[in-house]
Structures are given as structure tokens and as C-alpha cells.
Scaffold this active site. Structure first.
Site, PDB file in Angstrom:
ATOM      1  N   TRP A 315       0.839  -1.194   0.000  1.00  0.00           N
ATOM      2  CA  TRP A 315       0.000   0.000   0.000  1.00  0.00           C
ATOM      3  C   TRP A 315       0.880   1.252   0.000  1.00  0.00           C
ATOM      4  O   TRP A 315       0.549   2.252  -0.649  1.00  0.00           O
ATOM      5  CB  TRP A 315      -0.911   0.014   1.227  1.00  0.00           C
ATOM      6  CG  TRP A 315      -1.696   1.280   1.378  1.00  0.00           C
ATOM      7  CD1 TRP A 315      -2.912   1.570   0.816  1.00  0.00           C
ATOM      8  CD2 TRP A 315      -1.325   2.451   2.129  1.00  0.00           C
ATOM      9  NE1 TRP A 315      -3.310   2.838   1.175  1.00  0.00           N
ATOM     10  CE2 TRP A 315      -2.359   3.397   1.967  1.00  0.00           C
ATOM     11  CE3 TRP A 315      -0.220   2.778   2.910  1.00  0.00           C
ATOM     12  CZ2 TRP A 315      -2.318   4.637   2.583  1.00  0.00           C
ATOM     13  CZ3 TRP A 315      -0.174   4.028   3.510  1.00  0.00           C
ATOM     14  CH2 TRP A 315      -1.214   4.941   3.349  1.00  0.00           C
ATOM     15  N   HIS A 316       1.995   1.200   0.723  1.00  0.00           N
ATOM     16  CA  HIS A 316       2.872   2.363   0.788  1.00  0.00           C
ATOM     17  C   HIS A 316       3.520   2.633  -0.568  1.00  0.00           C
ATOM     18  O   HIS A 316       3.555   3.769  -1.031  1.00  0.00           O
ATOM     19  CB  HIS A 316       3.948   2.158   1.852  1.00  0.00           C
ATOM     20  CG  HIS A 316       3.418   2.160   3.252  1.00  0.00           C
ATOM     21  ND1 HIS A 316       2.892   1.044   3.864  1.00  0.00           N
ATOM     22  CD2 HIS A 316       3.321   3.167   4.156  1.00  0.00           C
ATOM     23  CE1 HIS A 316       2.498   1.363   5.084  1.00  0.00           C
ATOM     24  NE2 HIS A 316       2.739   2.635   5.296  1.00  0.00           N
ATOM     25  N   LYS A 317       4.058   1.590  -1.188  1.00  0.00           N
ATOM     26  CA  LYS A 317       4.676   1.744  -2.503  1.00  0.00           C
ATOM     27  C   LYS A 317       4.972   0.349  -3.048  1.00  0.00           C
ATOM     28  O   LYS A 317       5.365  -0.543  -2.302  1.00  0.00           O
ATOM     29  CB  LYS A 317       5.968   2.557  -2.412  1.00  0.00           C
ATOM     30  CG  LYS A 317       6.532   2.996  -3.751  1.00  0.00           C
ATOM     31  CD  LYS A 317       7.760   3.877  -3.564  1.00  0.00           C
ATOM     32  CE  LYS A 317       7.403   5.244  -3.019  1.00  0.00           C
ATOM     33  NZ  LYS A 317       8.577   6.150  -2.966  1.00  0.00           N
TER      34      LYS A 317
END
Length: 487
Positions: A315-317
Site C-alpha cells: 500500500w505504501h509503494k
């Protein structure tokens, strides 16, 4: 600066309206207009993407309300994931993949807050599908998607919690405004402390330099940077969350807490119920629970937990480092569950005090090591830093300057002391209130400090903020602010 002034003016205007006007339509219209006007300061076409997402998700929600259809839910989730993938993951893929057709997407800008309001939209669809009794109008749903205190970086809100508040005609009380302003003030100081950690007491001696410029680290350096970065990330994001929650409270809204003293955690599971709570609980409710319910076996439950944390990381990257970070925490959570299972199986109760201390040290140490994956600029850098940690000879030297060690220790100890003082003042205030009607009210030094905190606390806060600003502004460097805005 202009954007800050715009937010301040919009906040004051909305706060006045929410404290004086009871008409629901006026209140909603003021919040909606202000929220879209502020969002457009980040980019007019960003607002167009948000509006398109809002319209699409609202009508899919209406489809689900008329008929609980798996097809409608799948269609809605696919559209949201496609939107997220296009702006968040496709540019990264275009940089690293050799397909010429992707090169045009390499510089595609991600709308601010996309990850957060997309997850809010998906939670709405999930809740409607699961039978939640929520029936927002289009304007109420649009306000839910763009509500300005939380649009940029959360906390992630949910419609069943927000809709009754959007429809309320209760004016904001003075106590709520005062408490909200205190939250904003605390958040501003915390974000400046994050900036101080990023750039260091001396220019080039902070966390940013330790990761971006230094090329050789000892084991002590790695531990220091890991702990310092965890503090930097906490002060930055928890500080922003304080501002968002405080602004919402000053407007009369209660939104989810995002942090609950995570550095006091004694297990990985406890840590993830205290760190980035709104997203952690989102992953738990909409990823882990549905996966877990597919099979009953223990191995599947553990796999579902592991996969949920991988999703959390991605989700972050969508990079290998964030995948490894999520997988690392998935393994920690599974191992913790296994230890708890062995304790129950053999009916073993460890001695409380030494076990709690050992659990706390182990948890904070392991969580801190995980930040190496989160912050490193490359996989090779992460490998070299982690290799230093497991190399005994590496504990004999240090390549970082002493200032970052001193700063990290000072902020860690200082934060712990603030928490202890806050608890003591809170208990003393309650004791004073309960003894207010007695003939001899409490007169201990702590009780007096609690009673007169409105007199001595603001100057102390102003002095602390001034000292931090003098150090950070004197260097004339830009350290990362609103770090989670990148995600």
C-alpha cells in the site's frame, strides 16, 4: 505559505459556522465548498480525479443498496484498485520496466491523498455490501470523500462513523474547540521535531544524511539510524494526525485516533494496534478477516496474516523494499502468535516484570530494524546495513557523528518524560476535581501544577517550539515534511 494561510482561513470560517449555525444544509455546504476549494490548491485536475471517484463510488454504492451483488462489489473494488494502480504504481513501473508504451506514465503525478480517500471509498462499498444501514445523499458522500482535515493523509474514516456527525445540528462547544486547538499545537511541535531529526542539530548530521549520504555504517550506527527514523516517522505522522484530529474536533467531529503510544508496545501485535491504527484496522477488517474466513486451518490463518501485512507494505509503494517490509512484519506477527500458542499449550506463565521488559526491548528492537527496509534507498543498502547489525566486530566502531546519537537519545527520553508528566497531571486533575467539594482540597506540588497548567504550559510550549525552530531554520535546509503524504 499561501496554502497554509488558505487552510487557516477556511478552518476559522468553518469553525465559526459549526459553532453558531444549526441548519444542516448550511453546515454541509460550508464544509464541502471549503474542502474542495482547499483541495484544488494542490491541483485543479486532482480535484477532477477525486470528483470522478466520488461520483463512481456513490452510484456503485446505490447499486449495492438496491441489490447486494457480488458483481457490483467486485466492479467497484476493481475500479478503485485500477485508479490507485494508475496513479500510484504505474509511474513506478514505467521507470523500472523497459516497455516503451509505459514511458509516458513515468511522470504522472499522484493526486494528493489518493491512497486515503480511495480506501475510504472501498470501505463504504464493503460496509454497504455487508448490510450497514447507511444512506448518504450524494453531497454527504462527497463531503465524506473530501473532508479537509483528513483528505491529505488520513486518518482513514468510515461512513457509519461520519454520516451521523455530518447530519448533526449540534453546535461545537468551547471545550471541544479548546481541546482541538491543543491537539493542533501538539502536532505542530511534533512535526518540527521530525524535521529536526531529519536534518540534525548540525547541518548534514541527521537521519536524512545518515541514509542518503553515508556509505559505511557500523552496527551502532544502524541501530541509531533505525531508532531515529522510527522516531522521525512517528513525530511526523503522529504530529500530522494530531493536527487533523484536532482540527476535526474543533469543528465538532470525532475521527479515529491514529497512534496510541506505540513505543510502549510489548509485542508486534500490540504495536500494530497502536501504530497507524486507522489503516491497520482497515487492513484487519477488509483484508485479513475475509481471507481468514475462507479456511479454518491454523496454517491458513497465519498465511492470511502474512499476506495482509504484505498488502500493508505494498500500500505504501509497490517496490521490493516495501514488499520485504510488509513480509518482515507478517513473519513477526506469525511468530508472536506461535509463541502465544506454545504458552497456552504448555500452560506456561512467564514472570511478569522481566518478561515484560524483555518483550518490550525485543519488540522495539525488531520493529526498529524493520524501518531499514522502509527507509533504505536500495536493496543493497538495506543488506549492508543489516549485515553490519549481525557482524560482532562492527560494534567496536562508529562512523556517524556523536550529535545524532545525542539528539536521538534526548528526544526519546524527552518524549517518555512528557508522557509520564502528562499521566501525572491527568491523575492529579481528576483527584483535584473529585476533592473539590471537600474542606481541604489537594495541595501537593503536582496538584498545583495540574491546577495552574493553563498558566505555565503555554510559555513552556512556546519556548520548546522556538528552540526547535531556531535550530531547524538556521540551517536553511528542507527536511521531509508530511512524510506520509508520499504514500
Amino acid at each position: 505559505m499561501l496554502r497554509i494561510v488558505s487552510y487557516a482561513l477556511a478552518f476559522v470560517l468553518c469553525a465559526v459556522i459549526m459553532a453558531t449555525v444549526r441548519a444542516r444544509l448550511v453546515r454541509q455546504a460550508a464544509l464541502l465548498i471549503a474542502s474542495y476549494a482547499l483541495y484544488m490548491t494542490w491541483g485543479v485536475w486532482f480535484a477532477g480525479v477525486l470528483l470522478a471517484s466520488t461520483v463512481t463510488n456513490y452510484f456503485i454504492g446505490e447499486w449495492l443498496r438496491r441489490k447486494r451483488s457480488g458483481l457490483a462489489l467486485s466492479f467497484g473494488i476493481l475500479l478503485n484498485l485500477s485508479l490507485l494502480g494508475t496513479f500510484k504504481y504505474l509511474p513506478e513501473a514505467a521507470v523500472h520496466l523497459s516497455f516503451s508504451s509505459l514511458h509516458s506514465f513515468a511522470h504522472l503525478a499522484m493526486p494528493i491523498g489518493l491512497s486515503f480517500w480511495t480506501f475510504q471509498a472501498m470501505s463504504y462499498l464493503f460496509d454497504v455490501y455487508q448490510g450497514e444501514e447507511i444512506d448518504p445523499s450524494f453531497f454527504e458522500f462527497a463531503l465524506y470523500m473530501v473532508f479537509f482535515p483528513v483528505t491529505i493523509s488520513g486518518p482513514v474514516c468510515r461512513m457509519p462513523d461520519m454520516l451521523p456527525q455530518f447530519r448533526s445540528d449540534r453546535v461545537t462547544r468551547r471545550e471541544e474547540i479548546a481541546h482541538g486547538l491543543r491537539g493542533i499545537a501538539a502536532g505542530v511541535l511534533m512535526m518540527q521535531l521530525a524535521r529536526l531529526l531529519g536534518q540534525g542539530i548540525l547541518a548534514g548530521d541527521g537521519v536524512n544524511s545518515g541514509f542518503d549520504r553515508v556509505t559505511e555504517w557500523s552496527a551502532l550506527d544502524v541501530w541509531c539510524l533505525a531508532l531515529a527514523y522510527g522516531l522521525q516517522l512517528f513525530f511526523d505522522f503522529a504530529g500530522y494526525s494530531h493536527i487533523a484530529i484536532g482540527a476535526a474536533q474543533a469543528l465538532g467531529f470525532t475521527i479515529p485516533e491514529n497512534f496510541a503510544r506505540p513505543f510502549g508496545s510489548t509485542s508486534p501485535s500490540m504495536f500494530w494496534t497502536r501504530w497507524h491504527m486507522s489503516l491497520s484496522f482497515w487492513i484487519r477488517d477488509y483484508v485479513f478477516f475475509p481471507l481468514m474466513q475462507l479456511r479454518r486451518q491454523v496454517w491458513w490463518r497465519n498465511l492470511a496474516l502474512f499476506l495482509s501485512m504484505v498488502v500493508f507494505g505494498l500500500w505504501h509503494k509497490a517496490t521490493l523494499l516495501f514488499l520485504l517490509w510488509g513480509a518482515y512484519h507478517g513473519v513477526l506477527l506469525v511468530l508472536h502468535r506461535a509463541i502465544e500458542g506454545l504458552e497456552r499449550k504448555y500452560d506456561w506463565t512467564p514472570p511478569q516484570v522481566p518478561w515484560s521488559v524483555l518483550s518490550w526491548v525485543s519488540t522495539i528492537g525488531l520493529v526498529s530494524l524493520g524501518w531499514i527496509f522502509f527507509r533504505s534507498n536500495s536493496l543493497s543498502q538495506a543488506q549492508r546495513m543489516l549485515k553490519a547489525v549481525v557482524t560482532p566486530e562492527s560494534y567496536r566502531v562508529s562512523y556517524l557523528t556523536g550529535s545524532i546519537y545525542v539528539l536521538t537519545a534526548a528526544l526519546a527520553v524527552g518524549y517518555a518524560m512528557v508522557l509520564l508528566m502528562t499521566d501525572r497531571l491527568s491523575r492529579s486533575s481528576h483527584a483535584a476535581d473529585s476533592g473539590a467539594s471537600s474542606a481541604q482540597p489537594p495541595a501537593s506540588p503536582m496538584a498545583l501544577l495540574a491546577r495552574w497548567q493553563w498558566f505555565w504550559l503555554p510559555p513552556l510550549y512556546a519556548l520548546a517550539l522556538l528552540c526547535v525552530l531556531i535550530v531547524t531554520l538556521s540551517q536553511g535546509t528542507n527536511a521531509a515534511q508530511m512524510m506520509y503524504g508520499n504514500f
